[in-house]
Design an enzyme around this catalytic site. Structure first.
Site, PDB file in Angstrom:
ATOM      1  N   ASP A   1      72.708  48.015  17.014  1.00 39.16           N
ATOM      2  CA  ASP A   1      71.806  49.150  16.875  1.00 39.16           C
ATOM      3  C   ASP A   1      72.395  50.060  15.790  1.00 39.16           C
ATOM      4  OD1 ASP A   1      69.712  50.855  17.108  1.00 39.16           O
ATOM      5  OD2 ASP A   1      69.837  51.125  19.274  1.00 39.16           O
TER       6      ASP A   1
HETATM    7  C1  BGC Z   1      67.144  52.758  18.021  1.00 40.24           C
HETATM    8  C2  BGC Z   1      66.577  51.375  17.829  1.00 40.24           C
HETATM    9  C3  BGC Z   1      65.928  51.248  16.474  1.00 40.24           C
HETATM   10  C4  BGC Z   1      66.934  51.631  15.418  1.00 40.24           C
HETATM   11  C5  BGC Z   1      66.419  51.468  14.000  1.00 40.24           C
HETATM   12  C6  BGC Z   1      67.976  53.209  16.852  1.00 40.24           C
HETATM   13  O1  BGC Z   1      68.333  54.536  16.973  1.00 40.24           O
HETATM   14  O2  BGC Z   1      67.909  52.779  19.199  1.00 40.24           O
HETATM   15  O3  BGC Z   1      65.658  51.100  18.853  1.00 40.24           O
HETATM   16  O4  BGC Z   1      65.471  49.946  16.299  1.00 40.24           O
HETATM   17  O5  BGC Z   1      67.323  52.974  15.623  1.00 40.24           O
HETATM   18  O6  BGC Z   1      65.452  52.378  13.684  1.00 40.24           O
END
Ligand code: BGC
Length: 759
Positions: free
Chosen positions: A284
């Site tokens: 993530d």
């Molecule tokens: C979130 C993810 C997301 C990623 C990219 C993160 O903060 O937890 O769900 O895919 O950002 O945008």
């Protein structure tokens, strides 16, 4: 997965170093590239950047992305869209980097691309797998038309804590329903063949357990037994893997003391060896770097931990890019580990057709044809109507007459900014149909007047926190008293009041946890004053989470839950309020009576001192001094303008043999005055188990349509496989003995029959 260029006969049948179940075929095109690649180039493939322009959820936005792409230091980007921009990005990689390897182009397309449909928690309430799949197909078609080939969805985190804002992004509390939905979404995004131009690679996230943070606070610690993980939280991720999902995203939380992003047990032993996953794993947003704050060492140490655990791609943090070479030199990471990760990224690029045609998703003629079409908007409208849940009926106020004199009030009644819901960065709120407009569209002969009546919240500091991505809470210049008076005057001169109230879009979602999940006071006041006028009142409730509506349920009002419905919000609300569609949604979370009951879900165990069935307090039993144990609204609950009766619930045999099957059935009759649809649910209880069983488990559901007066028999075929669970040794088994069951319209029915699983 079909392969485009390489027929099985010519493919090299080599085997990867996997010690797990799956021996994998190697792709010659990928192997040829790997042969040519330097260590730096392999590490470059493991790097995912965002040049900004999307939502930056971490503390960093990538810099010098162009130069890094040219230098072969980037495997993929996100936050870049349109065929032109994507073509430019691909050209940087293809024409300038030494080996010309194209980029993955990622994005978060959580509930529709530009044609935003209901938030996932809302859509899950449709219990309509075909519709959910169609939504994902539409999202893939629109997104790929705009150059995107890799989606950071589905989010399948089981969530039982409505304080947690990201409950909005998942499918609720149940592992069975959650697994079915995970599969439908993966199939919808990826289609039969990911290399076709209108399909995209899906990412199941957030592996794992992200939906169970302590105290419902986003990004907080998770602590859970293996037994609970396997039986309750892991099944939807596994279902996505079984459905062939191309990639997996790790979660921010720790699991047994090691953050998911650096957890070898999770990413290698479980995901690859036990489940046979053959795609790639992405972190993530900066979750590699965040292991420093978790307390696991410096950037080099946590990056080495992550790659050795089985992480393949580092989102935004550049820990891999800046430290892995050094770690190889120092013997902390093997080059083989890096080659494995690079191979998986290249294989993904092959699967989506990029190695054959880097510009596959850069067709300038597509956006016009494929995005926000009338057909897509119709699907979004249908999806929204199917996601609404009728929580309370009062005095047959609903459906409304199409020529009624209606006072439409509330801060969300004529509001474009809050229709799309959380995590819809690709949608444009200004294209959404507000409720006022939608009601007028559906019932042009109705006399509809509007007043705001209240602010979403009167608290300016709260509004500031919610308004980070634009003005979701707008505090009017008029005083709250003046707003209220205007609404009450309208109400008094109307036949019926429709009050659209609840949460602004960003009151749920990422980093939007709440400790108080009631409707904000400003709106409660409006509701109570409206009720005092004595006019029939319909509350149209918008939220990204289960709310505590104990007070509102006690009022003489009707309540329709509409979540955040998406771009066609108003039209869909019109369809349902005026009875063009009879609501059929069912809750996919238990709604608590108060935050004190959280976490709450229907699958709870009985405990050794079960609470009395009457709900009355009894000393030395598991209960509260100040609340019943039962939720305010149970999982699976939802009303209709008509009524359904269940009868003749039975099994076609007393015993189920090891290789056999048993049919459990019920007759459902539409006993009311409207045609309607009902989600018929089957729950089973394993009476005696080697580990304490849940009180009941959803094991099947069917959505049926019944004309008024019509009856249908609904049959579920259950095999011993359906009765399996993870035992103390984490073996997936069933155990002989008695099973009880019921078939009904919600999870709170009583057991109605039983059968025996024989040895
Ligand atoms: C979130 C993810 C997301 C990623 C990219 C993160 O903060 O937890 O769900 O895919 O950002 O945008």
């Amino acid at each position: 997965m079909k392969m485009r260029k390489f027929k099985l006969s010519v493919a090299l049948l080599l085997f990867t170093g996997l010690s797990g179940l799956q021996a994998q075929e190697k792709i010659p095109q990928v192997e040829e590239l790997l042969e040519k690649m330097t260590l730096e180039e392999k590490i470059g493939q493991l790097n995912l950047l965002t040049p900004g322009g999307g939502i930056a959820t971490g503390s960093v936005v990538s810099e010098d992305v162009e130069a890094k792409i040219k230098a072969g230091n980037v495997g993929g980007v996100f936050g870049v869209s349109s065929p032109e921009r994507v073509r430019q990005a691909q050209e940087l990689a293809v024409k300038n980097s030494r080996l010309g390897i194209p980029l993955l182009i990622g994005s978060d397309i959580i509930h529709g691309y530009k044609t935003t449909y209901p938030i996932p928690l809302g859509l899950s309430s449709s219990w309509d797998l075909e519709l959910i799949k169609e939504g994902a197909e539409m999202a893939a078609k629109e997104a790929t038309a705009d150059g995107i080939n890799w989606n950071f969805s589905p989010m399948v985190d089981i969530a039982r804590d409505p304080r947690w804002g990201r409950i909005a992004e998942g499918a609720g509390e149940d592992p069975y329903l959650g697994s079915q939905i995970a599969k439908a979404m993966v199939e919808g995004y990826q289609g039969e063949d990911m290399s076709l131009p209108h399909t995209m690679m899906a990412t199941v996230k957030h592996m794992a357990l992200y939906g169970a943070p302590e105290a419902g606070r986003d990004y907080n610690t998770v602590d859970m037994s293996r037994l609970k993980m396997f039986n309750e939280y892991l099944p939807p991720y596994k279902a996505a893997v079984d459905a062939g999902v191309g990639s997996v995203m790790t979660s921010f939380n720790d699991i047994d003391g090691i953050p998911a992003t650096g957890n070898k047990w999770l990413l290698t032993d479980l995901l690859r060896e036990r489940w046979g996953f053959d795609g790639f794993v992405v972190s993530d947003y900066t979750s590699v770097n965040e292991m420093i704050a978790h307390g696991l060492g410096d950037l080099q140490a946590v990056s080495a931990l992550a790659i050795n655990a089985g992480l393949d791609m580092d989102m935004v943090g550049e820990g891999f890019l800046t430290t892995l070479k050094k770690s190889v030199e120092e013997g902390l990471v093997s080059e083989e580990q890096i080659t494995k990760a690079a191979r998986r990224i290249l294989e993904a690029k092959h699967k989506i057709g990029l190695l054959d045609d880097p510009y596959l998703y850069s067709d300038e003629s597509r956006p016009e044809k494929d995005i926000l079409t009338e057909e897509n908007r119709q699907l979004a409208r249908k999806a929204a109507t199917r996601s609404f849940v009728l929580l309370k009926k009062h005095n047959n106020t609903l459906p409304l007459f199409k020529n009624a004199k209606i006072a439409l009030v509330g801060p969300l009644a004529n509001n474009k900014n809050n229709m799309l819901g959380t995590w819809a960065p690709t949608g444009n709120p200004q294209l959404s149909v507000p409720i006022l407009e939608g009601l007028k569209n559906v019932a042009p002969n109705a006399n509809i007047t509007y007043a705001k009546g209240a602010n979403i919240s009167n608290d300016t500091s709260f509004a500031k926190k919610v308004n980070v991505f634009g003005q979701r809470i707008q505090i009017a210049e008029e005083s709250p008293e003046a707003l209220l008076k205007e609404a009450l005057d309208l109400a008094k001169s109307s036949d019926v009041v429709v009050a659209v109230v609840g949460e602004a879009t960003e009151m749920s979602g990422e980093a939007a946890s709440r400790t108080d999940i009631t409707i904000p006071d400003s709106q409660k006041k409006l509701i109570n004053e409206l009720v005092k006028t004595g006019k029939p009142v319909v509350l149209v409730l918008m939220s990204g989470r289960p709310l505590d509506i104990s007070e509102e349920m006690a009022l003489p009002v009707s309540i329709l839950q509409i979540w955040h419905p998406g771009v066609e919000a108003g039209n869909a609300v019109g369809d349902v309020l005026f009875g063009n569609y009879n609501p059929s949604g069912k809750l996919t979370n238990s709604w608590p009576r108060s935050v004190g009951q959280i976490p709450i879900h229907y699958r709870m165990k009985t405990t050794g001192r079960p609470g009395p069935e009457s709900g009355d307090f009894q000393k030395f039993k598991t209960n509260y001094l100040d609340s019943p144990n039962s939720p305010l609204l149970p999982f699976g609950y939802g009303l209709s303008y008509t009524t359904f009766e269940y009868s003749d619930v039975k099994a076609n045999a007393e015993k189920l043999g090891t290789d056999g099957s048993i049919e459990l059935s019920a007759t459902v009759t539409n006993t009311g005055d409207f045609d309607g649809e009902e989600v018929v649910q089957l729950y089973i209880r394993d009476v005696v188990r080697s580990v304490t069983p849940p009180g009941k488990e959803l094991k099947g559901f069917q959505k049926i349509a019944l004309k008024k007066g019509e009856s249908k028999t609904v049959t579920f075929t259950i095999t011993p496989e359906d009765l399996k669970f993870y035992n103390y040794n984490i073996e997936f088994v069933n155990e002989p003995g008695e099973y009880e069951f019921f078939i009904g319209g919600s999870s709170d029915n009583k057991m109605a029959g039983s059968f025996e699983l024989t040895q």
